[in-house]
Scaffold this active site. Structure first.
Site, PDB file in Angstrom:
ATOM      1  N   ARG A  15       0.847  -1.203   0.000  1.00 44.98           N
ATOM      2  CA  ARG A  15       0.000   0.000   0.000  1.00 44.98           C
ATOM      3  C   ARG A  15       0.878   1.247   0.000  1.00 44.98           C
ATOM      4  O   ARG A  15       0.582   2.226  -0.691  1.00 44.98           O
ATOM      5  CB  ARG A  15      -0.941   0.000   1.204  1.00 44.98           C
ATOM      6  N   CYS A  25      -1.194   5.624   9.328  1.00 42.00           N
ATOM      7  CA  CYS A  25      -1.536   4.357   8.670  1.00 42.00           C
ATOM      8  C   CYS A  25      -2.688   4.646   7.733  1.00 42.00           C
ATOM      9  O   CYS A  25      -2.713   5.693   7.084  1.00 42.00           O
ATOM     10  CB  CYS A  25      -1.867   3.280   9.697  1.00 42.00           C
TER      11      CYS A  25
END
Length: 295
Positions: free
Chosen positions: A195, A255
């Site tokens: 990611r 995150c």
């Protein structure tokens, strides 16, 4: 606030003392629960896209543990402007924490079944709210059961607590602060590496990462059994990411939505490093077309 001697002491060297301020082992928690001043225990089982945390709690939990719903009690409603898990309103958090039985004069222990990666959100929020005696059960429910300790089933309804929420106990970054820290200090991206690289993005509107951020997947804080790595291994890990031992530069973590990044803040805290949480994280950043995305 007095610290419970049953949850660890500060007489085994600086590494152990720092670790005991953040983590508690299953045997130590079991001993404390059998004492005359047991800690409040919170079950924060959650995973992205999984909605059966309460059912898991009903089936088996640490005796006396109260279920906490991360989506509704540890976050404000989501929005593109604030992200998927914005920080909750202080009044709402106080009301929820009192429902959980959190008291100003009692330690709190939080756990999950995924190495603390969701429970750390409750750890961080209660620390941010001013409660300075909150620990993560190292290894979570898996470690508790592996130690041969009993579990209970059914619902738990504690006596109401009296905690007063006073925000500001932990440092927080906004998007501008995260952007600045990525160039002036160390900004860690706690998501999975693919990611970060922008190869996949299963949840948020754009792939990539905050320019200048360093890839630091949360799962790399953990050993194979789901417990936190020891101090030497964590220190080596973060030194390799640009957070040296001693007097590190300013450090921030983000995150996807400010949940697993709290685990990285906790891991750094075991080393004596205070890191700021970018609460909006990538879910906020990627919804702002004015913010660049690096790949």
């Amino acid at each position: 606030m007095p610290r419970s001697p049953g949850l660890g002491t500060d007489d085994r060297g600086p590494d152990a003392a720092r670790r005991e301020r953040v983590l508690v082992t299953a045997p130590v928690l079991a001993e404390a629960l059998a004492g005359d001043r047991p800690p409040v225990v919170l079950d924060v089982r959650w995973a992205l896209g999984v909605t059966d945390g309460r059912e898991q709690h009903h089936a088996a939990h640490v005796p006396g543990a109260v279920y906490v719903d991360l989506e509704t009690e540890l976050a404000a409603p989501p929005s593109p402007a604030a992200g998927r898990h914005p920080l909750p309103d202080p009044a709402g958090l106080q009301a929820a924490a009192r429902r959980w039985g959190v008291r100003a004069d009692r330690p709190v222990v939080v756990y999950d079944a995924v190495g603390g990666t969701s429970a750390a959100r409750a750890w961080w929020l209660l620390r941010w709210a001013g409660h300075d005696d909150v620990r993560i059960l190292d290894g979570g429910l898996v470690a508790w059961q592996a130690a041969g300790l009993a579990v209970d089933a059914g619902d738990v309804r504690p006596e109401p607590g009296d905690v007063v929420v006073t925000p500001g106990g932990m440092p927080v970054l906004d998007a501008d602060g995260a952007a600045d820290l990525a160039t002036s200090g160390v900004l860690l991206d706690a998501r999975a590496a693919e990611r970060y690289r922008g190869e996949v993005e299963p949840v948020d509107p754009r792939a990539g990462h905050v320019p200048g951020a360093v890839s630091a997947p949360t799962t790399d804080n953990l050993a194979a059994d789901g417990t936190f790595l020891d101090a030497a291994a964590l220190r080596a890990r973060f030194a390799g990411l640009g957070v040296p031992h001693g007097a590190p530069p300013a450090v921030g973590v983000y995150c996807g939505s400010g949940v697993t990044a709290a685990h990285e803040v906790a891991a750094l805290a075991t080393l004596g490093v205070e890191a700021a949480l970018y609460a909006g994280s990538w879910s906020q950043w990627s919804n702002d077309p004015a913010r660049p995305a690096a790949t």
